[in-house]
Each structure stands twice: as C-alpha cells, then as structure tokens.
Design an enzyme around this catalytic site. Structure first.
Site, PDB file in Angstrom:
ATOM      1  N   ASN A   9      16.083 -24.934  -3.071  1.00 13.89           N
ATOM      2  CA  ASN A   9      15.068 -26.032  -3.137  1.00 13.89           C
ATOM      3  C   ASN A   9      14.005 -25.432  -2.474  1.00 13.89           C
ATOM      4  O   ASN A   9      13.683 -25.499  -1.320  1.00 13.89           O
ATOM      5  CB  ASN A   9      15.656 -27.152  -2.461  1.00 13.89           C
ATOM      6  CG  ASN A   9      14.574 -28.333  -2.438  1.00 13.89           C
ATOM      7  OD1 ASN A   9      13.476 -28.286  -2.761  1.00 13.89           O
ATOM      8  ND2 ASN A   9      14.792 -29.451  -1.768  1.00 13.89           N
ATOM      9  N   LYS A  11      10.870 -26.650  -2.295  1.00  7.78           N
ATOM     10  CA  LYS A  11      10.202 -27.705  -1.791  1.00  7.78           C
ATOM     11  C   LYS A  11       8.593 -27.497  -2.299  1.00  7.78           C
ATOM     12  O   LYS A  11       8.339 -27.176  -3.357  1.00  7.78           O
ATOM     13  CB  LYS A  11      10.296 -28.009  -0.449  1.00  7.78           C
ATOM     14  CG  LYS A  11      11.688 -28.057   0.169  1.00  7.78           C
ATOM     15  CD  LYS A  11      11.789 -28.509   1.479  1.00  7.78           C
ATOM     16  CE  LYS A  11      13.402 -28.504   1.824  1.00  7.78           C
ATOM     17  NZ  LYS A  11      13.698 -29.008   3.139  1.00  7.78           N
ATOM     18  N   HIS A  95      16.462 -36.636  -2.174  1.00  6.96           N
ATOM     19  CA  HIS A  95      16.296 -35.817  -1.121  1.00  6.96           C
ATOM     20  C   HIS A  95      15.562 -36.548   0.068  1.00  6.96           C
ATOM     21  O   HIS A  95      14.725 -37.420  -0.218  1.00  6.96           O
ATOM     22  CB  HIS A  95      15.254 -34.694  -1.628  1.00  6.96           C
ATOM     23  CG  HIS A  95      15.313 -33.475  -0.404  1.00  6.96           C
ATOM     24  ND1 HIS A  95      14.608 -33.657   1.041  1.00  6.96           N
ATOM     25  CD2 HIS A  95      16.151 -32.487  -0.447  1.00  6.96           C
ATOM     26  CE1 HIS A  95      15.102 -32.535   1.541  1.00  6.96           C
ATOM     27  NE2 HIS A  95      15.799 -31.927   0.940  1.00  6.96           N
ATOM     28  N   GLU A  97      13.515 -35.898   2.379  1.00  8.14           N
ATOM     29  CA  GLU A  97      12.190 -35.979   2.367  1.00  8.14           C
ATOM     30  C   GLU A  97      11.489 -36.995   1.535  1.00  8.14           C
ATOM     31  O   GLU A  97      10.539 -38.003   1.810  1.00  8.14           O
ATOM     32  CB  GLU A  97      11.570 -34.622   2.132  1.00  8.14           C
ATOM     33  CG  GLU A  97      11.828 -33.724   3.409  1.00  8.14           C
ATOM     34  CD  GLU A  97      12.189 -32.025   2.810  1.00  8.14           C
ATOM     35  OE1 GLU A  97      11.837 -31.665   1.743  1.00  8.14           O
ATOM     36  OE2 GLU A  97      12.806 -31.515   3.767  1.00  8.14           O
ATOM     37  N   GLU A 167      23.150 -33.410   3.248  1.00 11.71           N
ATOM     38  CA  GLU A 167      22.130 -32.829   3.942  1.00 11.71           C
ATOM     39  C   GLU A 167      21.788 -33.659   5.243  1.00 11.71           C
ATOM     40  O   GLU A 167      21.258 -34.558   5.126  1.00 11.71           O
ATOM     41  CB  GLU A 167      20.982 -32.669   3.290  1.00 11.71           C
ATOM     42  CG  GLU A 167      20.923 -31.680   1.823  1.00 11.71           C
ATOM     43  CD  GLU A 167      19.760 -31.085   1.649  1.00 11.71           C
ATOM     44  OE1 GLU A 167      19.928 -30.018   1.736  1.00 11.71           O
ATOM     45  OE2 GLU A 167      18.895 -31.865   1.232  1.00 11.71           O
ATOM     46  N   GLY A 173      15.757 -27.960   8.160  1.00 14.66           N
ATOM     47  CA  GLY A 173      14.363 -27.311   8.653  1.00 14.66           C
ATOM     48  C   GLY A 173      14.373 -27.115   9.835  1.00 14.66           C
ATOM     49  O   GLY A 173      13.142 -26.799  10.402  1.00 14.66           O
ATOM     50  N   SER A 213      19.468 -25.929   6.955  1.00 14.56           N
ATOM     51  CA  SER A 213      19.527 -24.486   7.739  1.00 14.56           C
ATOM     52  C   SER A 213      20.635 -23.533   7.037  1.00 14.56           C
ATOM     53  O   SER A 213      21.133 -23.015   8.249  1.00 14.56           O
ATOM     54  CB  SER A 213      19.430 -24.925   9.185  1.00 14.56           C
ATOM     55  OG  SER A 213      18.103 -25.684   9.437  1.00 14.56           O
TER      56      SER A 213
HETATM   57  P1  13P Z   1      16.411 -26.091   5.083  1.00 20.56           P
HETATM   58  O1  13P Z   1      17.467 -25.029   4.497  1.00 20.56           O
HETATM   59  O2  13P Z   1      15.096 -25.379   5.144  1.00 20.56           O
HETATM   60  O3  13P Z   1      16.911 -26.646   6.415  1.00 20.56           O
HETATM   61  O4  13P Z   1      16.324 -26.964   4.042  1.00 20.56           O
HETATM   62  C1  13P Z   1      17.518 -27.796   3.320  1.00 20.56           C
HETATM   63  C2  13P Z   1      16.973 -28.824   2.629  1.00 20.56           C
HETATM   64  O5  13P Z   1      16.348 -29.674   2.549  1.00 20.56           O
HETATM   65  C3  13P Z   1      17.577 -28.533   1.102  1.00 20.56           C
HETATM   66  O6  13P Z   1      17.277 -29.372   0.145  1.00 20.56           O
END
Ligand code: 13P
Length: 255
Positions: A9, A11, A95, A97, A167, A173, A213
């Site tokens: 992803n 982003k 997601h 976010e 997640e 992150g 992560s």
């Molecule tokens: P990270 O791998 O940067 O923690 O992000 C995970 C994520 O949100 C994948 O959709």
C-alpha cells in the site's frame, strides 16, 4: 490451502517516475510462485502508468479506495468501473487512515464492498483497533463490530471474493509490530467470527492479511502463524530492496 497475498500500500507516496522505477525493480528480481500473490496499490493518479509497467507480469494492481456509486456527479471521486478499466484486480477499503482522517464508517465500507464486487474488483477490507481500545481490553469487540458492520448482508459466495487485512492502528507506521502471538490471536478470532457469519467452508478459505510495520525481519515469523495469510505493507513497500525480501519470506514459509 490459502494462498499468501503480499500487497504494497503505497499510500500518498512516490511520483510517476519513482512509481514506475519501483515496479521495474520488483519485476527484475521477483520470481513467480504459485503459493504467493504479490500486488501493488499506487495512488490512483499513477494506476495507469504502474498498470502499463506491470502488464503481462505476475504482479497484480490494486487501488487504495473507490466511491460506491457507478458514475455521476461525485466531484473528485473514482468509481470501481474506472479502476477495472485501468487494470485493477484489488481495491483497499476502509483503511484506518480513511476511517480516522476522512471519517469513513462501516456502513460506507459496506456500500463500497458491494460496489466493488459488482464490477468484479476484489476488496481488501481493513479492520483494527487503536492502542486505547487494546489497552481497555476491547480488541475483539472492536474488530468484530467493524467486521459485522463492514460485511453486513454479504452472502458466503460474495465473502469468498473478499480479503481481510487486520491492521492494529498502533502498529501502522510506528515501527511497533504486533508480536506474532498477538496478531495470531486476533486473526484466529476473526476466523471464528467468519465461521459464525459465513460457515466453515468460506471461513477456511478467506485470506486474512496482517498489516502494521511489516518488514523483512519480522515477515517470516508473522506469516508462519496458522491464521496469517499475507501482509499489507506500507513503508516497506516503497523500495524494492525492502519489499522483495517480504515477498521472498512468504515464498519460503511452509505451512
Ligand atoms: P506500515 O507498514 O508503514 O506500518 O503501514 C501499514 C499499512 O497501513 C498498510 O496498509
């Protein structure tokens, strides 16, 4: 047996040239494996270029969001049909976010799942608890509520086309990964709920990715857990040298 799905992803990262260069970096090194599917999910404006670079390869294309309506006066939005037109196989929905920053609700995610399935896009539906919710002992309730809301009304046949991604918000992150045991506990709980909602046959076939992560050095142990069927990777999907070892780890895990 379930096949692993390792999806990047991206982003809101990279530009056109760096997106295409990343795809070439992956294609140069990645060997196909019948047990591991790899997908990349670039920002929607680069789906065309990334899709062109991927054409004919074993890496699938995915989008990060879509609007539930087929077409019409929805300024700034992108429909499922448009994503299919650009060669997408997957679409990430709900997601954390989007849930946090754009206020996306389970009901909206639910509408998007129906719209995606209608145009034969495979949804990757994200769920996960915040640190506060975990510390209050509410992880199972939060995840189950999100799943009941997001998957409401789906038939077992429709569910067989849905991928889930657990997640934990506190692991996204942050460099903090859920331990393999913590992740497996939630994945096993999700599968139990799927048995209740859709029956054993569908539950045992559903791919449940872990995200938060994921890196080369923790991928193998996470993917080795009985109910973890892949990874949704953020930061470590932005460089071929970080993403490839995760794909390779999946190819090495034997269950
Ligand atoms: P990270 O791998 O940067 O923690 O992000 C995970 C994520 O949100 C994948 O959709």
């Amino acid at each position: 047996m379930r096949k692993f799905l390792i999806a990047g992803n991206w982003k809101m990262n990279l530009l056109r040239d760096s997106s295409v260069a990343l795809v070439h970096g992956l294609l140069d090194e990645l060997k196909g494996d019948p047990n591991v599917e790899v997908a990349v999910c670039p920002p929607s404006v680069y789906l065309h270029d990334v899709g062109a670079a991927l054409r004919g390869s074993q890496i699938a294309l995915g989008a990060q969001n879509m609007y539930p309506a087929e077409e019409g006066a929805f300024t700034g939005e992108v429909s499922g049909k448009m994503l299919v037109d650009l060669g997408c196989k997957y679409v990430i929905l709900g997601h954390s976010e989007r849930r946090t920053l754009m206020g996306e609700t389970d009901a909206q995610v639910n509408a998007k799942i129906y719209a995606a399935l209608k145009c034969e896009l495979l949804p990757i539906v994200c769920i996960g608890e915040t640190l506060e919710q975990r510390e209050a002992g509410n992880t199972s309730k939060v995840v189950r509520d999100q799943l009941r809301g997001s998957l409401a009304g789906l038939t077992a046949d429709q569910m067989s086309k849905v991928v889930l991604a657990y997640e934990p918000v506190w692991a996204i992150g942050t460099g903090k990964t859920a331990s393999p045991a913590q992740a497996e506990e939630v994945h096993a709980d999700i599968r139990l709920l799927l048995v209740e909602l859709f029956g054993e046959a569908t539950a045992s076939k559903t791919v449940i990715q872990y995200g938060g992560s994921v890196k080369a050095d923790n991928a193998m142990e996470l993917l080795g857990q009985p109910n973890i069927d892949g990874a949704l990777v953020g930061g470590a999907s932005l460089k071929a040298e970080l993403f490839l070892p995760i794909c390779l780890a999946a190819q090495k895990v034997k269950k």
